[in-house]
Design a protein around this motif. Sequence first.
Motif, short mmCIF file in Angstrom:
data_model
loop_
_atom_site.label_atom_id
_atom_site.label_comp_id
_atom_site.label_asym_id
_atom_site.label_seq_id
_atom_site.Cartn_x
_atom_site.Cartn_y
_atom_site.Cartn_z
N ASN A 17 0.81 -1.22 0.00
CA ASN A 17 0.00 0.00 0.00
C ASN A 17 0.84 1.27 0.00
OD1 ASN A 17 -3.05 -0.78 0.37
ND2 ASN A 17 -1.90 -2.12 1.74
N TYR A 18 2.11 1.15 -0.43
CA TYR A 18 2.97 2.32 -0.59
C TYR A 18 3.06 2.70 -2.07
CZ TYR A 18 4.85 2.10 4.18
OH TYR A 18 5.00 2.12 5.56
N GLY A 45 1.03 3.89 2.73
CA GLY A 45 1.06 2.82 3.69
C GLY A 45 -0.37 2.46 4.06
N LYS A 46 -0.55 1.31 4.70
CA LYS A 46 -1.88 0.78 4.98
C LYS A 46 -2.62 1.62 6.01
CE LYS A 46 -5.12 -2.44 5.00
NZ LYS A 46 -5.98 -2.73 3.82
N GLY A 47 -3.90 1.95 5.70
CA GLY A 47 -4.74 2.67 6.66
C GLY A 47 -5.94 3.29 6.00
N SER A 48 -6.84 3.81 6.82
CA SER A 48 -8.05 4.47 6.32
C SER A 48 -8.04 5.97 6.57
CB SER A 48 -9.29 3.86 6.98
OG SER A 48 -9.23 3.99 8.39
N GLU A 49 -7.07 6.46 7.34
CA GLU A 49 -6.99 7.90 7.56
C GLU A 49 -6.47 8.60 6.31
OE1 GLU A 49 -3.34 6.19 9.84
OE2 GLU A 49 -5.30 5.50 9.10
N GLU A 50 -6.65 9.91 6.24
CA GLU A 50 -6.18 10.65 5.08
C GLU A 50 -4.67 10.51 4.93
OE1 GLU A 50 -7.67 14.63 5.58
OE2 GLU A 50 -9.51 14.15 4.50
N GLY A 51 -4.24 10.29 3.69
CA GLY A 51 -2.82 10.08 3.43
C GLY A 51 -2.40 8.63 3.46
N ALA A 58 -5.86 1.85 1.28
CA ALA A 58 -6.26 0.45 1.29
C ALA A 58 -6.42 0.05 -0.17
CB ALA A 58 -7.55 0.24 2.07
N THR A 59 -5.35 -0.46 -0.74
CA THR A 59 -5.25 -0.80 -2.17
C THR A 59 -5.22 0.46 -3.04
OG1 THR A 59 -6.57 -2.78 -1.72
CG2 THR A 59 -6.04 -2.31 -4.02
N PRO A 60 -4.09 1.17 -3.06
CA PRO A 60 -3.92 2.28 -4.01
C PRO A 60 -3.68 1.71 -5.41
CG PRO A 60 -1.89 1.95 -2.77
CD PRO A 60 -2.91 0.99 -2.20
N HIS A 61 -4.75 1.30 -6.03
CA HIS A 61 -4.70 0.47 -7.23
C HIS A 61 -4.18 1.21 -8.44
CE1 HIS A 61 -6.37 -1.96 -10.58
NE2 HIS A 61 -6.14 -2.98 -9.76
N GLY A 62 -4.50 2.49 -8.56
CA GLY A 62 -4.03 3.30 -9.69
C GLY A 62 -3.83 4.73 -9.26
N GLN A 63 -3.07 5.48 -10.06
CA GLN A 63 -2.84 6.89 -9.75
C GLN A 63 -2.52 7.62 -11.05
OE1 GLN A 63 -0.61 4.54 -8.52
NE2 GLN A 63 1.28 5.01 -9.60
N TRP A 64 -2.63 8.96 -10.99
CA TRP A 64 -2.34 9.74 -12.19
C TRP A 64 -2.00 11.17 -11.84
CZ3 TRP A 64 -0.16 8.36 -16.07
CH2 TRP A 64 -0.11 9.12 -17.23
N LEU A 65 -1.45 11.90 -12.83
CA LEU A 65 -1.11 13.31 -12.68
C LEU A 65 -2.33 14.14 -13.07
CD1 LEU A 65 1.08 15.49 -12.16
CD2 LEU A 65 1.55 15.40 -14.62
N ASP A 66 -2.85 14.89 -12.13
CA ASP A 66 -4.03 15.73 -12.37
C ASP A 66 -3.58 17.18 -12.55
OD1 ASP A 66 -6.47 16.94 -12.52
OD2 ASP A 66 -7.13 16.39 -10.50
N GLU A 67 -3.65 17.68 -13.77
CA GLU A 67 -3.25 19.05 -14.09
C GLU A 67 -4.45 19.89 -14.57
OE1 GLU A 67 1.08 19.03 -15.89
OE2 GLU A 67 -0.16 17.58 -16.98
N ARG A 68 -5.66 19.45 -14.29
CA ARG A 68 -6.83 20.09 -14.89
C ARG A 68 -7.02 21.53 -14.47
NH1 ARG A 68 -11.49 16.71 -13.06
NH2 ARG A 68 -10.08 16.39 -11.29
N ASP A 69 -6.57 21.90 -13.26
CA ASP A 69 -6.73 23.29 -12.82
C ASP A 69 -5.44 24.09 -13.00
OD1 ASP A 69 -5.09 22.32 -10.84
OD2 ASP A 69 -6.43 22.81 -9.17
N GLY A 70 -4.46 23.51 -13.69
CA GLY A 70 -3.20 24.21 -13.94
C GLY A 70 -2.14 23.98 -12.89
N ILE A 71 -2.50 23.32 -11.79
CA ILE A 71 -1.54 23.02 -10.72
C ILE A 71 -1.35 21.51 -10.65
CG2 ILE A 71 -1.01 23.23 -8.26
CD1 ILE A 71 -2.90 25.63 -8.18
N ALA A 111 -10.02 0.22 -1.99
CA ALA A 111 -10.80 -0.40 -0.93
C ALA A 111 -11.34 0.62 0.07
CB ALA A 111 -9.98 -1.47 -0.21
N ASN A 112 -10.77 1.82 0.10
CA ASN A 112 -11.33 2.91 0.90
C ASN A 112 -12.41 3.67 0.14
OD1 ASN A 112 -9.97 2.64 3.38
ND2 ASN A 112 -8.17 3.73 2.60
N LYS A 113 -12.66 3.29 -1.11
CA LYS A 113 -13.75 3.82 -1.93
C LYS A 113 -13.66 5.32 -2.12
CE LYS A 113 -16.77 0.14 -0.20
NZ LYS A 113 -18.07 -0.20 0.43
N ARG A 114 -12.44 5.80 -2.46
CA ARG A 114 -12.25 7.25 -2.56
C ARG A 114 -11.07 7.57 -3.46
NH1 ARG A 114 -9.83 7.89 3.67
NH2 ARG A 114 -7.77 6.98 3.22
N LEU A 115 -10.98 8.84 -3.84
CA LEU A 115 -9.80 9.39 -4.48
C LEU A 115 -9.10 10.30 -3.47
CD1 LEU A 115 -11.04 10.49 -8.04
CD2 LEU A 115 -10.22 8.24 -7.30
#
Length: 357
Positions: free
Chosen positions: A194-195, A211-217, A220-233, A242-246
């Motif tokens: 989960n790192y 790392g493993k956990g449900s708190e912010e940061g 629980a299975t960081p299955h995918g990720q991407w670079l978000d530049e939609r607002d210019g930052i 598994a935490n059902k969130r982005l």
Amino acid sequence: MSRQQTRRAMLKTSAATAIASVTAPMFLNASDKAGVKSPVVGTGEHVYECVHDWGSNALPNGHSYGGASHGVAVDQQGLIYITHQGGPDSIFVFDADGKFIKSMGKDHQVKNRGKGHGIDIRKEGSEEFLYLAPSDKSLYFTKMTLKGEVVWNRGRDQLHKDSGVLGPKVSYRPTNTSFRPDGGYYLGDGYGSNYIFEYDKDDKFVRVLGGKGSEEGKFATPHGQWLDERDGIPKLVVADRANKRLQWFDLDGNHLNTLDGFLFPADIDTQGELMLIPDLHARITILDKNNSVLAHLGDDATWREQVLGNGFAMRKSSAQWQPGKFVHPHDACFDMNNDIFCVEWVVGGRVTKLVKA
């Protein structure tokens, strides 16, 4: 351009105008060139014709997706790369018309079974490269040319040497990669520790996130990720499945924001002001630049109950799959024509091309 992001879809064209609200999904009939009725899904400005089993008839004898089709990416020429659990090798390549081009990725096999999982493409200077994350503890993240030549492999031992977090009792099983705008990149151990491991443009280790956990940061299975530049930052956005969130992070690794309301988000792509999230629980979500929902493609609560019931048996029963309904969207990406390719975690694999209406 040097080390610029190209992702799965090379071009970042302007997205369609955001609609004010989301209505119930549409299921219409559209005719393809052969006169066969195809389902249409979506709402408002985001309506797509579903071409299920795209490219399947073009697979040569002895080629199959096996246990699942897993990842999809599109290069600058419009070629489509699909990772899988079948054989031979672990990647099939098609042209834009669905013609089979080649099989590659033999190194990402275990006992002659493909372990292809995450796949992304980036242009660095004048050349494009594949970044691969096979789903097996014995394998490694790989940077590869489009011809299949390995640039580097980075497995558990190297990641532990760099970070110190993958001790003998810590699991390891890669899922996906993503890119920084400065030439650096992230390697996601989503099924394992989960790192997410960050490296700079010179392939030097920078830090670990999560790392493993449900708190912010934490994840629980960081299955995918991407670079978000939609607002210019530029920001890193993670599908914390598994935490059902982005979750969003700045480029120094600091947590910025969390967005709940997902079912089981598997990966992320962006184009213009749009964000695309394939959800393993039978739908695909499109967000606007403010992260409001524009459309849930294929969303159907009754169908989802069938898909998730009986120990996920539906993924093995292609005879029960319905046109215009998704089973387990595992990855999805835009192409340069504003169409979408979706691959599903189902036995035998399934690739759907969503053609923009």
